[in-house]
Motif scaffolding. Structure first.
Motif, PDB file in Angstrom:
ATOM      1  N   ALA A   1      30.945 168.269  32.935  1.00 31.83           N
ATOM      2  CA  ALA A   1      31.064 168.897  34.660  1.00 31.83           C
ATOM      3  C   ALA A   1      30.446 168.495  35.579  1.00 31.83           C
ATOM      4  CB  ALA A   1      30.740 170.694  34.266  1.00 31.83           C
ATOM      5  N   LYS A   2      31.439 167.913  36.420  1.00 30.43           N
ATOM      6  CA  LYS A   2      30.157 168.440  38.276  1.00 30.43           C
ATOM      7  C   LYS A   2      31.032 168.419  38.854  1.00 30.43           C
ATOM      8  CE  LYS A   2      30.509 162.715  36.267  1.00 30.43           C
ATOM      9  NZ  LYS A   2      30.306 161.387  36.515  1.00 30.43           N
ATOM     10  N   GLY A   3      30.488 168.683  40.134  1.00 26.44           N
ATOM     11  CA  GLY A   3      30.674 168.884  41.627  1.00 26.44           C
ATOM     12  C   GLY A   3      29.386 169.118  42.620  1.00 26.44           C
ATOM     13  N   SER A   4      29.671 170.077  43.080  1.00 27.13           N
ATOM     14  CA  SER A   4      28.217 170.101  44.379  1.00 27.13           C
ATOM     15  C   SER A   4      28.180 171.805  44.076  1.00 27.13           C
ATOM     16  CB  SER A   4      29.020 170.336  45.442  1.00 27.13           C
ATOM     17  OG  SER A   4      30.081 171.025  46.108  1.00 27.13           O
ATOM     18  N   PHE A   5      26.918 172.142  44.575  1.00 26.85           N
ATOM     19  CA  PHE A   5      25.872 173.492  44.876  1.00 26.85           C
ATOM     20  C   PHE A   5      25.717 173.256  46.197  1.00 26.85           C
ATOM     21  CE2 PHE A   5      22.929 171.580  42.630  1.00 26.85           C
ATOM     22  CZ  PHE A   5      21.522 171.884  43.089  1.00 26.85           C
ATOM     23  N   ASP A   6      25.496 174.268  46.387  1.00 22.42           N
ATOM     24  CA  ASP A   6      24.458 174.869  47.856  1.00 22.42           C
ATOM     25  C   ASP A   6      23.736 175.735  46.957  1.00 22.42           C
ATOM     26  OD1 ASP A   6      26.518 174.411  49.791  1.00 22.42           O
ATOM     27  OD2 ASP A   6      27.801 176.236  49.211  1.00 22.42           O
ATOM     28  N   VAL A   7      22.387 175.633  48.439  1.00 18.95           N
ATOM     29  CA  VAL A   7      20.968 176.264  47.617  1.00 18.95           C
ATOM     30  C   VAL A   7      20.604 176.943  48.431  1.00 18.95           C
ATOM     31  CG1 VAL A   7      19.999 174.508  47.211  1.00 18.95           C
ATOM     32  CG2 VAL A   7      18.916 176.155  46.019  1.00 18.95           C
ATOM     33  N   SER A   8      20.459 178.147  48.406  1.00 21.51           N
ATOM     34  CA  SER A   8      19.377 178.497  49.471  1.00 21.51           C
ATOM     35  C   SER A   8      17.464 178.983  48.711  1.00 21.51           C
ATOM     36  CB  SER A   8      20.122 180.065  49.806  1.00 21.51           C
ATOM     37  OG  SER A   8      18.727 180.381  50.285  1.00 21.51           O
ATOM     38  N   THR A   9      16.345 179.038  48.860  1.00 27.25           N
ATOM     39  CA  THR A   9      15.462 179.617  48.273  1.00 27.25           C
ATOM     40  C   THR A   9      14.840 180.427  49.548  1.00 27.25           C
ATOM     41  OG1 THR A   9      14.234 177.177  48.686  1.00 27.25           O
ATOM     42  CG2 THR A   9      14.948 177.312  47.139  1.00 27.25           C
ATOM     43  N   LYS A  10      13.584 181.378  49.280  1.00 23.65           N
ATOM     44  CA  LYS A  10      13.368 182.765  50.168  1.00 23.65           C
ATOM     45  C   LYS A  10      11.813 182.094  49.450  1.00 23.65           C
ATOM     46  CE  LYS A  10      17.703 184.768  51.927  1.00 23.65           C
ATOM     47  NZ  LYS A  10      18.642 184.933  51.027  1.00 23.65           N
ATOM     48  N   PRO A  11      10.732 182.130  50.495  1.00 21.68           N
ATOM     49  CA  PRO A  11      10.041 182.544  49.894  1.00 21.68           C
ATOM     50  C   PRO A  11       8.644 183.916  49.394  1.00 21.68           C
ATOM     51  CG  PRO A  11       9.274 181.517  52.151  1.00 21.68           C
ATOM     52  CD  PRO A  11      10.914 181.748  51.671  1.00 21.68           C
ATOM     53  N   VAL A  12       8.142 184.186  48.423  1.00 27.41           N
ATOM     54  CA  VAL A  12       8.612 185.004  48.051  1.00 27.41           C
ATOM     55  C   VAL A  12       6.698 185.286  48.221  1.00 27.41           C
ATOM     56  CG1 VAL A  12       7.956 187.139  45.939  1.00 27.41           C
ATOM     57  CG2 VAL A  12      10.014 185.849  46.310  1.00 27.41           C
ATOM     58  N   GLU A  13       5.532 184.548  47.507  1.00 24.71           N
ATOM     59  CA  GLU A  13       4.197 185.279  48.015  1.00 24.71           C
ATOM     60  C   GLU A  13       4.138 183.273  47.774  1.00 24.71           C
ATOM     61  OE1 GLU A  13       1.837 186.837  44.657  1.00 24.71           O
ATOM     62  OE2 GLU A  13       3.081 186.776  44.514  1.00 24.71           O
TER      63      GLU A  13
ATOM     64  N   ARG B   1      22.054 170.030  29.323  1.00 25.02           N
ATOM     65  CA  ARG B   1      21.364 169.786  30.269  1.00 25.02           C
ATOM     66  C   ARG B   1      22.220 169.415  31.229  1.00 25.02           C
ATOM     67  NH1 ARG B   1      16.798 164.809  28.692  1.00 25.02           N
ATOM     68  NH2 ARG B   1      15.729 167.037  28.161  1.00 25.02           N
ATOM     69  N   LEU B   2      21.033 169.370  33.134  1.00 27.64           N
ATOM     70  CA  LEU B   2      22.026 169.715  34.142  1.00 27.64           C
ATOM     71  C   LEU B   2      21.081 168.470  35.456  1.00 27.64           C
ATOM     72  CD1 LEU B   2      23.568 171.242  36.227  1.00 27.64           C
ATOM     73  CD2 LEU B   2      21.715 172.051  36.949  1.00 27.64           C
ATOM     74  N   ALA B   3      21.773 167.597  36.054  1.00 26.56           N
ATOM     75  CA  ALA B   3      20.993 166.752  36.125  1.00 26.56           C
ATOM     76  C   ALA B   3      21.595 166.737  37.634  1.00 26.56           C
ATOM     77  CB  ALA B   3      21.953 165.554  35.662  1.00 26.56           C
ATOM     78  N   ILE B   4      20.857 166.658  38.621  1.00 29.39           N
ATOM     79  CA  ILE B   4      21.345 167.237  39.678  1.00 29.39           C
ATOM     80  C   ILE B   4      21.350 165.476  40.366  1.00 29.39           C
ATOM     81  CG2 ILE B   4      19.613 168.246  41.942  1.00 29.39           C
ATOM     82  CD1 ILE B   4      19.694 170.480  40.384  1.00 29.39           C
ATOM     83  N   THR B   5      21.771 165.386  41.728  1.00 24.47           N
ATOM     84  CA  THR B   5      21.492 164.634  42.658  1.00 24.47           C
ATOM     85  C   THR B   5      21.931 164.540  44.056  1.00 24.47           C
ATOM     86  OG1 THR B   5      23.096 163.661  42.344  1.00 24.47           O
ATOM     87  CG2 THR B   5      22.388 162.078  41.268  1.00 24.47           C
ATOM     88  N   VAL B   6      20.936 164.157  44.967  1.00 21.30           N
ATOM     89  CA  VAL B   6      21.137 164.803  46.780  1.00 21.30           C
ATOM     90  C   VAL B   6      21.641 163.235  47.333  1.00 21.30           C
ATOM     91  CG1 VAL B   6      20.330 165.443  48.416  1.00 21.30           C
ATOM     92  CG2 VAL B   6      19.758 166.716  46.415  1.00 21.30           C
ATOM     93  N   VAL B   7      22.657 163.102  47.687  1.00 24.98           N
ATOM     94  CA  VAL B   7      23.707 162.393  48.691  1.00 24.98           C
ATOM     95  C   VAL B   7      23.266 162.522  50.144  1.00 24.98           C
ATOM     96  CG1 VAL B   7      25.119 160.592  48.375  1.00 24.98           C
ATOM     97  CG2 VAL B   7      24.941 161.286  46.208  1.00 24.98           C
ATOM     98  N   ASP B   8      23.270 162.086  51.216  1.00 25.43           N
ATOM     99  CA  ASP B   8      23.946 162.812  52.155  1.00 25.43           C
ATOM    100  C   ASP B   8      23.228 163.954  52.689  1.00 25.43           C
ATOM    101  OD1 ASP B   8      24.622 159.735  52.661  1.00 25.43           O
ATOM    102  OD2 ASP B   8      26.340 160.346  52.009  1.00 25.43           O
ATOM    103  N   GLY B   9      22.340 164.593  51.678  1.00 25.90           N
ATOM    104  CA  GLY B   9      21.757 165.733  52.279  1.00 25.90           C
ATOM    105  C   GLY B   9      22.881 166.809  50.914  1.00 25.90           C
ATOM    106  N   LYS B  10      23.565 166.556  50.923  1.00 29.64           N
ATOM    107  CA  LYS B  10      24.295 167.669  50.133  1.00 29.64           C
ATOM    108  C   LYS B  10      23.802 167.202  48.234  1.00 29.64           C
ATOM    109  CE  LYS B  10      29.021 168.842  48.903  1.00 29.64           C
ATOM    110  NZ  LYS B  10      29.166 170.365  50.106  1.00 29.64           N
ATOM    111  N   HIS B  11      24.024 168.512  47.624  1.00 31.62           N
ATOM    112  CA  HIS B  11      23.471 168.846  45.943  1.00 31.62           C
ATOM    113  C   HIS B  11      24.734 168.469  45.340  1.00 31.62           C
ATOM    114  CE1 HIS B  11      20.487 170.543  48.420  1.00 31.62           C
ATOM    115  NE2 HIS B  11      19.580 170.246  46.993  1.00 31.62           N
ATOM    116  N   GLN B  12      24.768 167.226  44.249  1.00 29.91           N
ATOM    117  CA  GLN B  12      25.697 167.476  42.980  1.00 29.91           C
ATOM    118  C   GLN B  12      25.285 167.396  41.982  1.00 29.91           C
ATOM    119  OE1 GLN B  12      28.963 165.969  43.646  1.00 29.91           O
ATOM    120  NE2 GLN B  12      28.092 166.445  46.736  1.00 29.91           N
TER     121      GLN B  12
END
Length: 157
Positions: A31-43, A137-148
């Motif tokens: 299964a392939k596609g893109s995703f948006d991610v947001s991280t927020k510092p907790v500690e 298993r999930l593989a991640i690549t970043v192409v031109d700043g976009k997460h795949q």
């Protein structure tokens, strides 16, 4: 012990003769596609030589996996730029190739300069709904700043 000595050779002989069916491994799918991610510092905990961090993780998956992901990430950064590690757990809820359910992921990543390692596995026995029994298993690549992503997975027949 005598029964064991008799049963095992009998079962092995039956398998070799094709009398006992052997379950075929389910075919692996992608299964392939893109995703948006947001991280927020907790500690954050700064110390000599390293900084420990904890972050909340929110994702939106697009493509063959239409889902949301929520999780927690722990990090260790060092005084050397480009040297760090992280571990994370994430629960993914949505639709995978049209099948509704959820599963969990475990992330393990490290980098030292250009040496990168990232392993993201589906947590065994974490699938629910139509995704019960999922493995992979999930593989991640970043192409031109976009997460795949590329999720290689199996489901029971």
């Amino acid at each position: 012990m005598t029964a064991f000595r008799i049963i095992v050779p009998t079962v092995v002989a039956a398998l070799l003769a094709g009398v006992v069916p052997v379950a075929a491994e389910p075919a692996s799918r992608h299964a392939k596609g893109s995703f948006d991610v947001s991280t927020k510092p907790v500690e954050q905990d700064k110390g000599d030589g390293s900084t420990l961090g904890r972050f909340s993780l929110d994702k939106t998956y697009h493509g063959a996996l239409e889902a949301s992901g929520r999780g927690q990430m722990l990090t260790v950064g060092t005084e050397i730029p480009g040297s760090a590690v992280y571990v994370a757990t994430e629960r993914v809820v949505g639709n995978l190739d049209g099948k509704a359910g959820s599963f969990a992921l475990v992330h393990r990543g490290s980098m030292r300069g250009k040496d990168l390692s990232l392993i993201i596995d589906i947590v065994p026995d974490s699938g629910s709904g139509a995704l019960k029994g999922i493995a992979g298993r999930l593989a991640i690549t970043v192409v031109d700043g976009k997460h795949q992503y590329d999720l290689e997975y199996t489901l029971p027949q």
